[in-house]
Design an enzyme around this catalytic site. Structure first.
Site, short mmCIF file in Angstrom:
data_model
loop_
_atom_site.label_atom_id
_atom_site.label_comp_id
_atom_site.label_asym_id
_atom_site.label_seq_id
_atom_site.Cartn_x
_atom_site.Cartn_y
_atom_site.Cartn_z
N ILE A 61 7.47 -11.75 -2.67
CA ILE A 61 6.84 -13.08 -2.54
C ILE A 61 5.81 -13.34 -3.63
CG2 ILE A 61 7.21 -13.45 -0.05
CD1 ILE A 61 4.16 -12.50 0.23
N ALA A 84 4.28 -9.25 4.84
CA ALA A 84 2.91 -8.76 4.71
C ALA A 84 2.92 -7.24 4.75
CB ALA A 84 2.04 -9.28 5.87
N SER A 86 1.23 -4.54 6.89
CA SER A 86 0.81 -4.82 8.26
C SER A 86 0.12 -3.66 8.98
CB SER A 86 2.02 -5.26 9.08
OG SER A 86 2.90 -4.17 9.26
N THR A 134 -2.60 -12.92 12.56
CA THR A 134 -2.92 -11.96 13.62
C THR A 134 -4.25 -12.29 14.32
OG1 THR A 134 -3.67 -9.66 13.90
CG2 THR A 134 -3.89 -10.55 11.72
N ASP A 135 -4.41 -11.79 15.53
CA ASP A 135 -5.69 -11.97 16.23
C ASP A 135 -6.80 -11.13 15.61
OD1 ASP A 135 -4.78 -9.48 17.04
OD2 ASP A 135 -5.03 -9.83 19.19
N GLU A 136 -6.41 -10.17 14.74
CA GLU A 136 -7.42 -9.26 14.19
C GLU A 136 -8.40 -9.97 13.27
OE1 GLU A 136 -6.03 -5.39 13.03
OE2 GLU A 136 -4.25 -5.58 14.28
N TYR A 176 -7.03 -4.78 6.25
CA TYR A 176 -5.86 -5.54 6.71
C TYR A 176 -6.29 -6.91 7.24
CZ TYR A 176 -2.31 -7.21 10.02
OH TYR A 176 -1.43 -8.00 10.72
N LYS A 180 -5.59 -10.75 5.82
CA LYS A 180 -4.90 -11.79 6.61
C LYS A 180 -5.81 -13.01 6.77
CE LYS A 180 -1.37 -11.73 8.37
NZ LYS A 180 0.00 -12.10 7.88
N ASN A 205 -1.09 -8.00 19.57
CA ASN A 205 -0.19 -6.88 19.26
C ASN A 205 1.20 -7.12 19.83
OD1 ASN A 205 -2.48 -5.51 18.35
ND2 ASN A 205 -1.77 -3.58 19.21
N PRO A 231 -1.30 11.77 18.78
CA PRO A 231 -2.70 11.64 18.33
C PRO A 231 -3.33 10.33 18.78
CG PRO A 231 -1.16 11.28 16.50
CD PRO A 231 -0.32 11.57 17.70
N GLY A 309 -14.20 1.96 11.52
CA GLY A 309 -14.33 0.53 11.82
C GLY A 309 -13.40 0.05 12.92
N1 LIG Z 1 3.06 -6.30 14.48
C1 LIG Z 1 2.15 -6.98 15.14
O1 LIG Z 1 1.75 -6.57 16.24
C2 LIG Z 1 1.62 -8.28 14.59
C3 LIG Z 1 0.79 -9.07 15.41
C4 LIG Z 1 0.36 -10.31 14.93
C5 LIG Z 1 0.72 -10.73 13.67
N2 LIG Z 1 1.50 -9.95 12.89
C6 LIG Z 1 1.89 -10.47 11.56
O2 LIG Z 1 3.29 -10.71 11.61
C7 LIG Z 1 3.88 -10.46 10.34
C8 LIG Z 1 4.99 -9.45 10.48
O3 LIG Z 1 4.47 -8.25 11.02
P1 LIG Z 1 5.42 -7.00 11.30
O4 LIG Z 1 4.75 -6.15 12.29
O5 LIG Z 1 6.80 -7.46 11.54
O6 LIG Z 1 5.33 -6.27 9.88
P2 LIG Z 1 6.31 -5.22 9.21
O7 LIG Z 1 5.42 -4.34 8.39
O8 LIG Z 1 7.22 -4.60 10.21
O9 LIG Z 1 7.22 -6.10 8.25
C9 LIG Z 1 6.74 -6.69 7.08
C10 LIG Z 1 7.94 -7.07 6.23
O10 LIG Z 1 7.44 -7.71 5.04
C11 LIG Z 1 8.15 -7.20 3.91
N3 LIG Z 1 7.27 -7.31 2.73
C12 LIG Z 1 6.13 -6.64 2.49
N4 LIG Z 1 5.62 -6.99 1.29
C13 LIG Z 1 6.47 -7.93 0.77
C14 LIG Z 1 6.49 -8.69 -0.42
N5 LIG Z 1 5.53 -8.53 -1.35
N6 LIG Z 1 7.50 -9.55 -0.63
C15 LIG Z 1 8.49 -9.71 0.30
N7 LIG Z 1 8.53 -9.00 1.44
C16 LIG Z 1 7.53 -8.12 1.68
C17 LIG Z 1 8.44 -5.75 4.27
O11 LIG Z 1 9.53 -5.23 3.51
C18 LIG Z 1 8.77 -5.87 5.76
O12 LIG Z 1 10.14 -6.14 5.96
C19 LIG Z 1 2.75 -9.99 9.44
O13 LIG Z 1 2.30 -11.09 8.68
C20 LIG Z 1 1.67 -9.53 10.40
O14 LIG Z 1 0.39 -9.69 9.83
C21 LIG Z 1 1.96 -8.74 13.33
#
Ligand SMILES: NC(=O)c1ccc[n+]([C@@H]2O[C@H](COP(=O)([O-])OP(=O)(O)OC[C@H]3O[C@@H](n4cnc5c(N)ncnc54)[C@H](O)[C@@H]3O)[C@@H](O)[C@H]2O)c1
Length: 370
Positions: A61, A84, A86, A134-136, A176, A180, A205, A231, A309
């Site tokens: 991206i 992202a 993550s 995210t809520d974080e 992180y 975000k 989450n 852990p 943290g």
């Molecule tokens: N997992 C959670 O509990 C959660 C909760 C709230 C929000 N989110 C948000 O939801 C989104 C997805 O989270 P997730 O848990 O599926 O993450 P994930 O780490 O499982 O997936 C992230 C994906 O993004 C791709 N990616 C990373 N860098 C990239 C780049 N530069 N260009 C193109 N693709 C790239 C990775 O290959 C991967 O497929 C994130 O934005 C995260 O902040 C996640």
């Protein structure tokens, strides 16, 4: 809407969003753009990879020229942005990668969409840039009811008086969440400055199938199966609000289609758990499904030095989403966790491929050109 880019579609949540859109909207062209970092896995999408309304494009991206050309070539109307970095622990070790992807990557994507959409006669009409966050970003809430609930699966407990609302001030603590938060601000700035039709959602989450096994639930399911240590940070007192991933994907669908432009929606399940309690539930469920004595593996729990943290409590108030758009979680936690544990136990090959690094070799041979 005809053509939609979903970024990060090979990741955990992204793959569920891609699957839902491809199956539910045969008239849409869905383009999954993913760099396939360690967290991206095309095996998450095997069941839809042959569908005529789906295509996968391996790209970063952050690559403005490539993303602009892609949008122009396919006349993209909508972007649902999940790509992202993550994992909080990784962000503590390597914050720069998080700033690059989450901040600069989002900015680059916004700028590419702006440049393309502003070149069209209709400009932003019928267009949408939907950013998943995210809520974080809201920081941490206090734990004011520390007694909590015992570890049996039961109705959720509320561990404090406060919740994150859409108007809660941002106060991120980890690299992180800081990255975000910054990306959320850029998205809103593109609406306020250029009039881009944007939406931001902040979710709690997620848990469910296809989550990379560095995250708590899949990691622990696999460790329990192989009787490896579990852990637990600090005393396991930290509270998180858990939502089944398919319900998050459903919310994204509803908000993408009916959400108000320039608005923010919180997404959560009103389902708070202390880490230690959710771990006990996972142990009991794995033990039961593997035919072991329930609780037999509780002694795998190993307390380790707390995360730097470490935020104490996250709890989302998603009342606005329910009242305005009618979304509610469809699954009770008991059902969701049972389905999740069962899925990981039934899909050991998926897990083994990741933990042995097999899937990375597969990508190297398939996409060696980019
Ligand atoms: N997992 C959670 O509990 C959660 C909760 C709230 C929000 N989110 C948000 O939801 C989104 C997805 O989270 P997730 O848990 O599926 O993450 P994930 O780490 O499982 O997936 C992230 C994906 O993004 C791709 N990616 C990373 N860098 C990239 C780049 N530069 N260009 C193109 N693709 C790239 C990775 O290959 C991967 O497929 C994130 O934005 C995260 O902040 C996640």
């Amino acid at each position: 809407m005809k053509t939609i880019i979903i970024t990060g579609g090979a990741g955990f949540i992204g793959s569920h969003v891609v699957r839902l859109f491809v199956n539910k909207y045969p008239d849409y062209d869905i383009i999954n753009v993913d760099k396939l970092t360690y967290a991206g896995n095309l095996a998450n999408l095997r069941d839809i990879e042959g569908k005529p309304n789906y295509r996968f494009v391996k790209a970063d991206i952050c690559d403005f020229d490539f993303m602009f050309d892609l949008m122009k070539t396919h006349r993209v109307d909508g972007i649902i942005h999940l790509a992202a970095e993550s994992h909080v622990d990784r962000s503590i070790k390597d914050p720069f990668t998080f700033a690059r992807t989450n901040v600069m990557g989002t900015l680059s994507l916004l700028q590419a969409a702006k440049t393309y959409w502003e070149s069209l006669p209709e400009r932003y009409e019928g267009k949408k840039f939907y950013h998943i966050s995210t809520d974080e970003v809201y920081g941490a809430l206090e734990l004011t009811h520390p007694e909590g609930k015992p570890s049996e699966i039961s109705a959720h407990e509320v561990y404090g008086d406060e919740f994150f609302h859409e108007y809660t001030k941002y106060n991120p603590h980890s690299p992180y969440s800081a990255s975000k938060a910054s990306s959320d601000h850029f998205v809103r700035a593109f609406h306020d400055t250029y009039g881009m039709p944007t939406i931001v959602t902040n979710c709690s989450n997620n848990y469910g199938p296809y989550q990379f096994p560095e995250k708590l639930i899949p990691l622990f399911i696999n460790n329990i199966r192989h009787r490896k240590p579990l852990p637990v940070y600090g005393k396991g007192e930290n509270v998180r609000d858990w939502l089944y991933v398919v319900d998050h994907a459903r919310a994204i669908d509803v908000i993408f289609h009916n959400g108000k432009i320039a608005d923010t929606y919180n997404i959560g399940g009103f389902n708070e758990w202390k880490n230690i309690d959710i771990i006990k539930v996972v142990i009991n469920t794995v033990d039961r499904l593997l035919g072991r004595k329930e609780g037999e593996d509780l002694d795998l729990i190993t307390y380790v030095t707390d995360r730097q943290g470490h935020d104490m409590r996250y709890a989302i108030d998603s009342t606005k989403l329910k009242n305005e758009l009618g979304w509610e979680p469809s699954l009770q936690f008991e059902e969701g966790i049972e389905k999740t544990v069962r899925w990981y136990l039934d899909n050991q090959e998926w897990m083994d491929n990741i933990t042995s690094g097999e899937y990375e070799k597969y990508y190297e041979s398939m996409y060696a050109d980019r």
